[in-house]
Design an enzyme around this catalytic site. Structure first.
Site, PDB file in Angstrom:
ATOM      1  N   LYS A 190      12.059  59.565  24.274  1.00  0.00           N
ATOM      2  CA  LYS A 190      13.507  59.768  24.152  1.00  0.00           C
ATOM      3  C   LYS A 190      13.896  59.706  22.691  1.00  0.00           C
ATOM      4  O   LYS A 190      13.764  58.665  22.038  1.00  0.00           O
ATOM      5  CB  LYS A 190      14.287  58.688  24.901  1.00  0.00           C
ATOM      6  CG  LYS A 190      15.783  59.012  24.932  1.00  0.00           C
ATOM      7  CD  LYS A 190      16.636  57.860  25.401  1.00  0.00           C
ATOM      8  CE  LYS A 190      17.002  56.922  24.300  1.00  0.00           C
ATOM      9  NZ  LYS A 190      17.843  57.511  23.251  1.00  0.00           N
ATOM     10  N   GLU A 263       8.791  48.298  16.324  1.00  0.00           N
ATOM     11  CA  GLU A 263       8.963  48.464  14.880  1.00  0.00           C
ATOM     12  C   GLU A 263      10.457  48.333  14.634  1.00  0.00           C
ATOM     13  O   GLU A 263      11.226  49.223  14.993  1.00  0.00           O
ATOM     14  CB  GLU A 263       8.402  49.826  14.465  1.00  0.00           C
ATOM     15  CG  GLU A 263       8.060  49.880  13.006  1.00  0.00           C
ATOM     16  CD  GLU A 263       9.215  50.342  12.165  1.00  0.00           C
ATOM     17  OE1 GLU A 263       9.977  49.460  11.695  1.00  0.00           O
ATOM     18  OE2 GLU A 263       9.382  51.548  11.997  1.00  0.00           O
ATOM     19  N   CYS A 297      14.270  51.588   7.689  1.00  0.00           N
ATOM     20  CA  CYS A 297      13.986  50.212   8.130  1.00  0.00           C
ATOM     21  C   CYS A 297      13.333  49.400   7.029  1.00  0.00           C
ATOM     22  O   CYS A 297      13.527  48.197   6.951  1.00  0.00           O
ATOM     23  CB  CYS A 297      13.123  50.234   9.382  1.00  0.00           C
ATOM     24  SG  CYS A 297      11.688  51.276   9.224  1.00  0.00           S
ATOM     25  N   GLU A 392      20.740  43.225   7.881  1.00  0.00           N
ATOM     26  CA  GLU A 392      20.378  44.609   7.571  1.00  0.00           C
ATOM     27  C   GLU A 392      21.672  45.437   7.584  1.00  0.00           C
ATOM     28  O   GLU A 392      22.406  45.440   8.571  1.00  0.00           O
ATOM     29  CB  GLU A 392      19.428  45.095   8.660  1.00  0.00           C
ATOM     30  CG  GLU A 392      18.858  46.460   8.403  1.00  0.00           C
ATOM     31  CD  GLU A 392      17.853  46.883   9.478  1.00  0.00           C
ATOM     32  OE1 GLU A 392      18.102  46.628  10.664  1.00  0.00           O
ATOM     33  OE2 GLU A 392      16.829  47.485   9.112  1.00  0.00           O
TER      34      GLU A 392
HETATM   35  P1  NAI Z   1      19.294  51.200  18.418  1.00  0.00           P
HETATM   36  O1  NAI Z   1      18.211  50.211  18.304  1.00  0.00           O
HETATM   37  O2  NAI Z   1      20.385  50.916  19.357  1.00  0.00           O
HETATM   38  O3  NAI Z   1      18.704  52.640  18.799  1.00  0.00           O
HETATM   39  C1  NAI Z   1      17.378  53.046  18.669  1.00  0.00           C
HETATM   40  C2  NAI Z   1      16.947  53.789  19.921  1.00  0.00           C
HETATM   41  O4  NAI Z   1      16.961  52.903  21.034  1.00  0.00           O
HETATM   42  C3  NAI Z   1      17.839  54.946  20.322  1.00  0.00           C
HETATM   43  O5  NAI Z   1      17.041  55.976  20.840  1.00  0.00           O
HETATM   44  C4  NAI Z   1      18.707  54.350  21.421  1.00  0.00           C
HETATM   45  O6  NAI Z   1      19.196  55.296  22.312  1.00  0.00           O
HETATM   46  C5  NAI Z   1      17.734  53.430  22.105  1.00  0.00           C
HETATM   47  N1  NAI Z   1      18.328  52.306  22.818  1.00  0.00           N
HETATM   48  C6  NAI Z   1      19.526  51.712  22.618  1.00  0.00           C
HETATM   49  N2  NAI Z   1      19.705  50.702  23.485  1.00  0.00           N
HETATM   50  C7  NAI Z   1      18.593  50.649  24.250  1.00  0.00           C
HETATM   51  C8  NAI Z   1      18.173  49.795  25.315  1.00  0.00           C
HETATM   52  N3  NAI Z   1      18.913  48.795  25.747  1.00  0.00           N
HETATM   53  N4  NAI Z   1      16.960  50.009  25.867  1.00  0.00           N
HETATM   54  C9  NAI Z   1      16.170  50.998  25.415  1.00  0.00           C
HETATM   55  N5  NAI Z   1      16.530  51.834  24.424  1.00  0.00           N
HETATM   56  C10 NAI Z   1      17.721  51.660  23.837  1.00  0.00           C
HETATM   57  O7  NAI Z   1      19.861  51.454  16.984  1.00  0.00           O
HETATM   58  P2  NAI Z   1      21.339  51.987  16.641  1.00  0.00           P
HETATM   59  O8  NAI Z   1      22.358  51.368  17.505  1.00  0.00           O
HETATM   60  O9  NAI Z   1      21.299  53.422  16.639  1.00  0.00           O
HETATM   61  O10 NAI Z   1      21.529  51.378  15.203  1.00  0.00           O
HETATM   62  C11 NAI Z   1      22.059  50.071  15.054  1.00  0.00           C
HETATM   63  C12 NAI Z   1      21.349  49.350  13.961  1.00  0.00           C
HETATM   64  O11 NAI Z   1      19.964  49.274  14.266  1.00  0.00           O
HETATM   65  C13 NAI Z   1      21.390  50.031  12.618  1.00  0.00           C
HETATM   66  O12 NAI Z   1      22.546  49.736  11.930  1.00  0.00           O
HETATM   67  C14 NAI Z   1      20.182  49.447  11.975  1.00  0.00           C
HETATM   68  O13 NAI Z   1      20.492  48.199  11.432  1.00  0.00           O
HETATM   69  C15 NAI Z   1      19.203  49.273  13.100  1.00  0.00           C
HETATM   70  N6  NAI Z   1      18.216  50.371  13.191  1.00  0.00           N
HETATM   71  C16 NAI Z   1      16.978  50.150  12.730  1.00  0.00           C
HETATM   72  C17 NAI Z   1      16.040  51.154  12.749  1.00  0.00           C
HETATM   73  C18 NAI Z   1      14.675  50.951  12.253  1.00  0.00           C
HETATM   74  O14 NAI Z   1      13.968  51.915  12.010  1.00  0.00           O
HETATM   75  N7  NAI Z   1      14.209  49.743  12.113  1.00  0.00           N
HETATM   76  C19 NAI Z   1      16.361  52.488  13.232  1.00  0.00           C
HETATM   77  C20 NAI Z   1      17.698  52.615  13.767  1.00  0.00           C
HETATM   78  C21 NAI Z   1      18.578  51.592  13.709  1.00  0.00           C
END
Ligand code: NAI
Length: 778
Positions: A190, A263, A297, A392
């Site tokens: 996804k 990650e 990240c 972050e």
């Molecule tokens: P997120 O962690 O919510 O989203 C990442 C992925 O997880 C997306 O595909 C989303 O649809 C999915 N997701 C969301 N909730 C889920 C759940 N309960 N179970 C399974 N999958 C789920 O990240 P978001 O909300 O887009 O960004 C929020 C913060 O997360 C950012 O401000 C940043 O601080 C951090 N982030 C960190 C990343 C990294 O590479 N370490 C990448 C993206 C966001």
């Protein structure tokens, strides 16, 4: 801008990349997308718009996957998996190679579509994201080719559920899909809801490559779809995203038997020593925190500058910020593009607005009108306790602080719950190579930053998650040992024969911090032989005993710094001392278990100790060849403090097989002895006592596994938790481990054949790979 004006100002003129081909591809697809399941696109369904964050324009409409879509995708992947695996490594390599070639062929289309969808500067998509995505497929085509000969003992996991974020949409897809496919798995992936378009274009090239249907399935939607994948009948979840969602996934998969790699976030330090090449370090910062608008990240988001140069350095930095160009991501002259979505823009703005500490600097540069843009920002003069030094931000916001000595730099750098990456700049190679091992991070860059390659593993420690992606070290996340496991039945203690109690108190104590310790509870458990005869008593450990043991282990930190040679000698010595008492131990084991296998168990335990001793100075890291001016030193570091519930059925061998490789690698352990047969463990600490093992390296508790499982797994100073217990504690352990996201290795009710040597698996679980990128060669 006219040519005359360009000559007068010497400013860069606009150099826009055309969006025409990418937009035409979207039109060709009807601007509405279904999912890619079982080799074909489904009909578009209700969903949501995907927008260009630089303009707010709708690019396409995507479908929100239903439970039925996810189920169909998982079924397709399940059906396709055995055939895909049976193709053999070279058979799969051809497809991975074809995907790499097609990514290369369509690289400009992918780059432009990525830039449109995500808002990242086209220069970055074109020169970094897409070439690295290709590289991952090439590299893993090679891994598929080599699997059968180089990894003969492992096999595919099965179906992998993969959930990726929006910051590097195609690159994260490649990081996930390439190793999974190479090792014979099939995939349900996804993409993030803001950025699904390049994943759908990738589905298109999977069709072009003739990839067997069902091998890759792509479903679109938000976090609710992610949750469905996590709950689905998959064998593994690979997730990249926020720490909070990662933690929820850990809890949701607890005890399910699904493999998991996470990650997650970071707050990576960027350390500049006073002897650094300042101009390079400033240019590095542009890559560290303004690359991809800081939505990285491992962004070097926490600048730490040595005090003597801090003023001059910050002045230069502000001057450099004044020259950053922000605007239309498709303009090749742009340094800083758009933030991915208004939601993320609000998050960044709110975090910065709530801060009152330090001095903020934002250059007076021309900001684009409309769209999701945030100016490059520097906040100077913060201390470690300030929120922005800990949280972050995931935006183009750099926070900074100063340090006086290298020791202080390390202390501040490590003052974070994260441990993803770290950057350090110094012209003194001695200093750099002294500091690198001291930084708590999965990746360290010396005199460079944000460098990535398929050959070098990427991933973090602490709350930045676990598992590595890339390199040989990344393959473990997509394989399991060959062969089938057998269910493990609960091993119950024998009952007493009701004979009068022994007037002598023979309560064996526990072993904590190199000393015998009474249980805090004051309670003990009687141990009977098969005939019902009383053999002795052991203490029943509770959470207080767990805490004491962890404290003792924490006090033995210097064990991690000892040499492999020293650890080998101590392990040999333990083996020798056990050998001297072999008969006594064999009799003890037979008396407890009522069997006759004591002699063989002791013999094998001695062999395990010798094998661990042999590995202590040979389980080396690697030097990864990366296609840049440098090499990545993949160093094996101890995991830290490991809590382990030892096997119930092999009272001595189960304990020694866990302990020996763990301490060989420099870890400290808290071992919960076999619950029904603990007396071999309590005898064993006498062996440890006479073998020069420093206090606190090995701690032994007795009692019920169910009692210690949770406090050990929940303890924030425990870095990993293993369980080979016959008690049903797997779910408890994995759920409780979510607190500090410790690594877990649990048996999920399956047995491990202790007569076989699994030392390699233990050595792997007992180490973390840290990739240290150093300049090397031309
Ligand atoms: P997120 O962690 O919510 O989203 C990442 C992925 O997880 C997306 O595909 C989303 O649809 C999915 N997701 C969301 N909730 C889920 C759940 N309960 N179970 C399974 N999958 C789920 O990240 P978001 O909300 O887009 O960004 C929020 C913060 O997360 C950012 O401000 C940043 O601080 C951090 N982030 C960190 C990343 C990294 O590479 N370490 C990448 C993206 C966001």
């Amino acid at each position: 801008m006219t040519i005359k004006e360009i000559f007068e100002t010497m400013d860069y003129g606009p150099a826009p990349e055309s969006a025409a081909d990418a937009l035409a591809w979207l039109v060709d697809q009807g601007d509405r997308f279904g999912h890619f399941i079982d080799g074909a696109f489904t009909a578009p369904a209700d969903g949501f718009d995907s927008r260009n964050p630089a303009t707010g324009e709708v690019l396409a409409t995507l479908s929100q996957a239903s439970q039925a879509d996810v189920d169909t995708a998982v079924t397709a992947a399940r059906k396709a998996q055995p055939k895909w695996e049976a193709l053999g490594g070279p058979g799969r390599a051809k497809y991975l190679y074809a995907l790499a070639r097609l990514l290369q062929k369509h690289s400009r289309l992918f780059a432009v579509l990525e830039s449109l969808d995500n808002g990242k500067p086209i220069r970055e998509a074109r020169d970094i994201d897409i070439p690295l995505a290709q590289r991952h497929f090439y590299y893993h085509a090679g891994m598929a080719q080599l699997m059968d000969t180089e990894l003969p003992d492992v096999q595919a996991l099965g179906v992998c559920g993969q959930i990726i974020p929006w910051n590097f949409p195609l690159l994260m897809l490649s990081w996930k899909i390439a190793p999974a496919l190479a090792m014979g798995n099939t995939v349900v992936l996804k993409p993030a809801e803001y950025t699904s378009l390049t994943a759908l274009l990738f589905a298109d090239i999977c069709q072009q490559a003739g990839l067997p249907k069902g091998v890759i399935n792509i479903v679109t939607g938000d976090g609710a779809v992610g949750e469905m994948i996590v709950a689905a009948e998959v064998d593994k979840i690979a997730f990249t995203g926020s720490t909070s969602v990662g933690r929820r996934i850990r809890e949701a998969t607890a005890g399910s038997g699904k493999g998991l790699t996470l990650e997650l976030g970071g707050k990576s330090p960027y350390i500049v020593f006073d002897d650094a090449d300042i101009d390079s370090a400033i240019e590095g910062l542009v890559d560290a925190i303004w690359f991809n608008q800081g939505q990285v990240c491992c962004a070097g988001s926490r600048l730490l500058v040595q005090e003597g140069i801090a003023e001059a350095f910050h002045a230069k930095l502000r001057a450099r910020m004044d020259k950053l160009r922000i605007g239309n991501p498709l303009d090749k002259c742009i340094d800083v593009g758009a933030i991915v979505d208004p939601v993320q823009l609000d998050t960044i703005s709110a975090l910065v607005a709530a801060n009152t500490a330090g001095d903020m600097y934002q250059p007076q540069i021309q900001m684009p009108e409309g769209g999701c843009f945030y100016p490059p920002t520097l906040i100077e003069g913060l201390t470690t306790s300030n929120t922005l030094m800990q949280e972050e931000i995931f935006g183009p916001v750099l926070v900074s602080s100063t340090f006086r000595t290298p020791g202080e730099a390390v202390e501040i750098a490590n003052n974070t719950r994260y441990g993803l990456a770290a950057t350090l700049w110094s012209e003194n190679i001695n200093l750099a190579l002294d500091i690198a091992p001291k930084l708590v991070a999965g990746v360290v860059w010396i005199n460079g930053t944000n460098m990535f390659d398929a050959a070098a593993g990427f991933g973090g420690v602490r709350e930045s998650g676990f598992g590595r992606e890339g390199g040989w070290e990344g393959l473990g996340a997509y394989t399991k040992p060959k062969g089938k496991t057998k269910p493990l039945a609960l091993v119950n203690p024998f009952k007493g024969d009701g004979a009068p109690a022994d007037p002598l108190d023979r309560t064996a104590k526990m072993y904590v911090g190199g000393k015998q310790a009474r249980p805090d509870s004051g309670y003990s458990q009687a141990i009977y032989g098969k005939s019902g005869a009383l053999l002795g008593h052991v203490g029943i450990a509770n959470r207080k005993d767990v805490r004491n043991a962890v404290e003792a282990a924490a006090g033995a930190k210097s064990w991690a710094k000892t040499t492999g040679h020293l650890r080998a000698q101590i392990l040999y010595y333990i083996g020798e001392n056990l050998s001297a008492r072999a008969t006594e131990f064999a009799q003890r084991i037979d008396a407890m278990t009522g069997g006759k296998g004591g002699k063989a168990e002791v013999e094998t335990s001695i062999q395990r100790l010798f094998t661990a001793a042999a590995w202590a100075d040979k389980y080396d890291g690697q030097v990864h060849n990366v296609p840049m001016r440098g090499v990545a030193l993949a160093m094996k570091e101890p995991t830290g403090i490991i809590g382990a519930l030892c096997a119930d059925d092999s009272p001595l061998l189960g304990l020694v097989s866990v302990m020996a490789p763990a301490i060989a690698m420099g870890n400290r352990v808290i071992l919960a002895a076999s619950h029904p047969f603990p007396l071999a463990a309590t005898d064993f600490y006498q062996v440890l006592d006479t073998s020069d093992l420093p206090a606190g390296v090995v701690n032994i508790l007795t009692g019920n596994h169910t009692e210690v499982a949770k406090p050990l797994a929940a303890h924030l100073n425990v870095d990993a938790m293993w369980s080979f217990s016959s008690s049903n504690v797997s779910t408890t352990i994995e759920a409780a481990s979510a607190g500090n996201l410790k690594r877990t290795w649990i048996n999920n009710g399956q047995s491990l054949d202790w007569s076989q040597d699994h030392s390699k698996r233990f050595l792997q679980a007992a180490t973390e790979v840290k990739n240290i990128w150093v300049p090397y060669g031309e």
